[in-house]
Design an enzyme around this catalytic site. Structure first.
Site: not given
Ligand code: PNS
Length: 161
Positions: A17, A41, A90, A128
């Site tokens: 990150h 998660k 990745r 993570s």
């Molecule tokens: O590090 P991660 O867990 O892959 O992050 C995921 C994250 C937080 C970026 C994703 O869940 C997100 O964008 N959440 C916000 C809610 C949202 O906008 N959902 C629709 C996305 S299409």
């Protein structure tokens, strides 16, 4: 001003990150590391703790800001005036999920662009989750997470096990 958001759960932030953020900070005027909840998660650190960890890691980067959001990412992007979402890729396995999110975010907010950055080859196997697994089982996290936060991660993992 060109503002980009780098969203994620960052539980905890890894060297993968951090590498993406530092490279993005060379391209954009401002990069917002946006810590959020991934409902799929369970987390090791609270949102507040994850923000603190990220702030520690990027304290020397003037154009990197750490923030949090709830709700839709695109609503947050509009609120802070960001037209770019940065995601790290990745491997091909990341692509399908990111592809779906990028299209959904574009549908919800047509002005936003998702830009994918290839993870540094050195960190392409990092996540993570794998960091937590290794740390929990007593493995060495040197080189996997930023040096400044390694002890906090060890302590938390020890407390949990
Ligand atoms: O590090 P991660 O867990 O892959 O992050 C995921 C994250 C937080 C970026 C994703 O869940 C997100 O964008 N959440 C916000 C809610 C949202 O906008 N959902 C629709 C996305 S299409």
């Amino acid at each position: 001003m060109k503002i980009a958001i780098y969203p994620g759960s960052f539980d905890p932030i890894t060297n993968g990150h951090a590498d993406i953020v530092k490279r993005a900070a060379c391209v954009f005027d401002k990069v917002i590391v946006a810590v959020s909840v991934n409902s799929q998660k369970t987390s090791l650190f609270s949102i507040e703790e994850r923000i603190e960890l990220a702030k520690t890691v990027f304290s020397d980067y003037e154009n990197v800001q750490v923030d949090t959001f709830t709700g839709l990412l695109v609503d947050y992007a509009q609120k802070v005036g960001a037209k770019t979402i940065i995601k790290g890729l990745r491997a091909v396995s990341d692509f399908e999920y990111e592809f779906q999110m990028a299209h959904m975010n574009k549908k919800l907010y047509p002005e936003v662009e998702t830009m994918f950055m290839m993870s540094n080859q050195r960190y392409s196997y990092l996540s993570s989750s794998i960091v937590k697994e290794v740390g929990k089982l007593g493995g060495d996290l040197t080189g996997l997470v930023p040096e400044q936060i390694i002890d906090v991660i060890y302590k938390r993992l020890r407390r949990k096990s």
